[in-house]
Design a protein around this motif. Structure first.
Motif, PDB file in Angstrom:
ATOM      1  N   TYR A 151      35.321  47.001  32.593  1.00 26.83           N
ATOM      2  CA  TYR A 151      34.977  46.779  33.994  1.00 26.83           C
ATOM      3  C   TYR A 151      33.497  46.969  34.297  1.00 26.83           C
ATOM      4  CZ  TYR A 151      39.766  46.299  35.490  1.00 26.83           C
ATOM      5  OH  TYR A 151      41.029  45.835  35.674  1.00 26.83           O
ATOM      6  N   PHE A 152      33.025  46.125  35.205  1.00 26.91           N
ATOM      7  CA  PHE A 152      31.712  46.276  35.823  1.00 26.91           C
ATOM      8  C   PHE A 152      31.986  46.921  37.173  1.00 26.91           C
ATOM      9  CE2 PHE A 152      28.325  44.958  38.656  1.00 26.91           C
ATOM     10  CZ  PHE A 152      27.192  45.179  37.892  1.00 26.91           C
ATOM     11  N   VAL A 153      31.452  48.124  37.379  1.00 24.04           N
ATOM     12  CA  VAL A 153      31.671  48.877  38.613  1.00 24.04           C
ATOM     13  C   VAL A 153      30.346  48.984  39.353  1.00 24.04           C
ATOM     14  CG1 VAL A 153      32.350  51.118  39.588  1.00 24.04           C
ATOM     15  CG2 VAL A 153      33.565  50.192  37.600  1.00 24.04           C
ATOM     16  N   ARG A 163      35.134  44.914  38.788  1.00 16.01           N
ATOM     17  CA  ARG A 163      35.576  43.596  38.311  1.00 16.01           C
ATOM     18  C   ARG A 163      35.611  43.596  36.799  1.00 16.01           C
ATOM     19  NH1 ARG A 163      34.375  38.557  41.877  1.00 16.01           N
ATOM     20  NH2 ARG A 163      36.075  37.987  40.548  1.00 16.01           N
ATOM     21  N   THR A 164      36.599  42.936  36.251  1.00 18.31           N
ATOM     22  CA  THR A 164      36.664  42.796  34.799  1.00 18.31           C
ATOM     23  C   THR A 164      35.513  41.919  34.336  1.00 18.31           C
ATOM     24  OG1 THR A 164      39.078  42.924  34.877  1.00 18.31           O
ATOM     25  CG2 THR A 164      38.093  42.061  32.860  1.00 18.31           C
ATOM     26  N   ASN A 165      34.792  42.384  33.335  1.00 14.76           N
ATOM     27  CA  ASN A 165      33.731  41.586  32.734  1.00 14.76           C
ATOM     28  C   ASN A 165      34.361  40.778  31.605  1.00 14.76           C
ATOM     29  OD1 ASN A 165      31.592  40.592  31.166  1.00 14.76           O
ATOM     30  ND2 ASN A 165      30.262  42.295  31.738  1.00 14.76           N
ATOM     31  N   LEU A 189      37.684  48.392  45.737  1.00 13.88           N
ATOM     32  CA  LEU A 189      38.467  47.192  45.457  1.00 13.88           C
ATOM     33  C   LEU A 189      38.271  46.820  44.006  1.00 13.88           C
ATOM     34  CD1 LEU A 189      38.059  44.674  48.411  1.00 13.88           C
ATOM     35  CD2 LEU A 189      39.982  46.149  47.874  1.00 13.88           C
ATOM     36  N   GLY A 190      39.328  46.395  43.363  1.00 14.70           N
ATOM     37  CA  GLY A 190      39.251  45.973  41.975  1.00 14.70           C
ATOM     38  C   GLY A 190      39.796  44.574  41.787  1.00 14.70           C
ATOM     39  N   ASP A 191      39.070  43.774  41.004  1.00 13.96           N
ATOM     40  CA  ASP A 191      39.479  42.413  40.652  1.00 13.96           C
ATOM     41  C   ASP A 191      40.029  41.635  41.844  1.00 13.96           C
ATOM     42  OD1 ASP A 191      38.686  42.334  37.992  1.00 13.96           O
ATOM     43  OD2 ASP A 191      40.504  43.347  37.328  1.00 13.96           O
ATOM     44  N   SER A 192      39.239  41.559  42.895  1.00  8.22           N
ATOM     45  CA  SER A 192      39.647  40.862  44.112  1.00  8.22           C
ATOM     46  C   SER A 192      38.885  39.553  44.266  1.00  8.22           C
ATOM     47  CB  SER A 192      39.393  41.748  45.329  1.00  8.22           C
ATOM     48  OG  SER A 192      40.185  42.905  45.259  1.00  8.22           O
ATOM     49  N   LYS A 193      39.289  38.777  45.230  1.00  7.76           N
ATOM     50  CA  LYS A 193      38.601  37.529  45.549  1.00  7.76           C
ATOM     51  C   LYS A 193      37.378  37.837  46.410  1.00  7.76           C
ATOM     52  CE  LYS A 193      42.463  34.581  44.869  1.00  7.76           C
ATOM     53  NZ  LYS A 193      42.616  34.896  43.500  1.00  7.76           N
TER      54      LYS A 193
END
Length: 116
Positions: A41-43, A33-35, A7-11
């Protein structure tokens, strides 16, 4: 319903739902998630929802993947913030937006290669 490799940039509730799904299906939990500090991105890959552990061979393959990404990020004059890899959890701070999808899919595929 289709299982997503990451999942990317999700709630937060979406990450929570995906984490539970990973537990039920015995799959690794991977999120990106975008830092906001640097825009990359932070993965994170978490193997606690499944019964996997990263072998030394897997850890070495991941190190090769991340070293290639660090070289790319630095070529764009951006800083890579760091990474950590152990047998149950790994994180990478600074993955480029150009490569984040492929990087996450490669992480997932690597775990399946060794654990399916």
């Amino acid at each position: 319903m289709t299982f997503h490799k990451f999942l990317g940039d999700s709630k937060m509730f979406e990450y929570d739902k995906h984490y539970r799904e990973c537990q039920q299906l015995n799959k690794p939990f991977i999120k990106a998630r975008t830092n906001p500090q640097h825009g990359n991105y932070f993965v994170q890959i978490d193997l606690m929802p499944c019964n996997y552990e990263l072998s030394l061979d897997e850890q070495n393959e991941i190190k090769k993947m991340i070293e290639s990404e660090i070289t790319f990020v630095k070529s764009k004059l951006n800083e890579f913030q760091g990474y950590s890899i152990d047998k149950e959890l790994a994180w990478f701070d600074g993955v480029s937006s150009e490569h984040v999808t492929q990087f996450c899919e490669d992480l997932y595929d690597l775990t399946q290669k060794y654990h399916s």
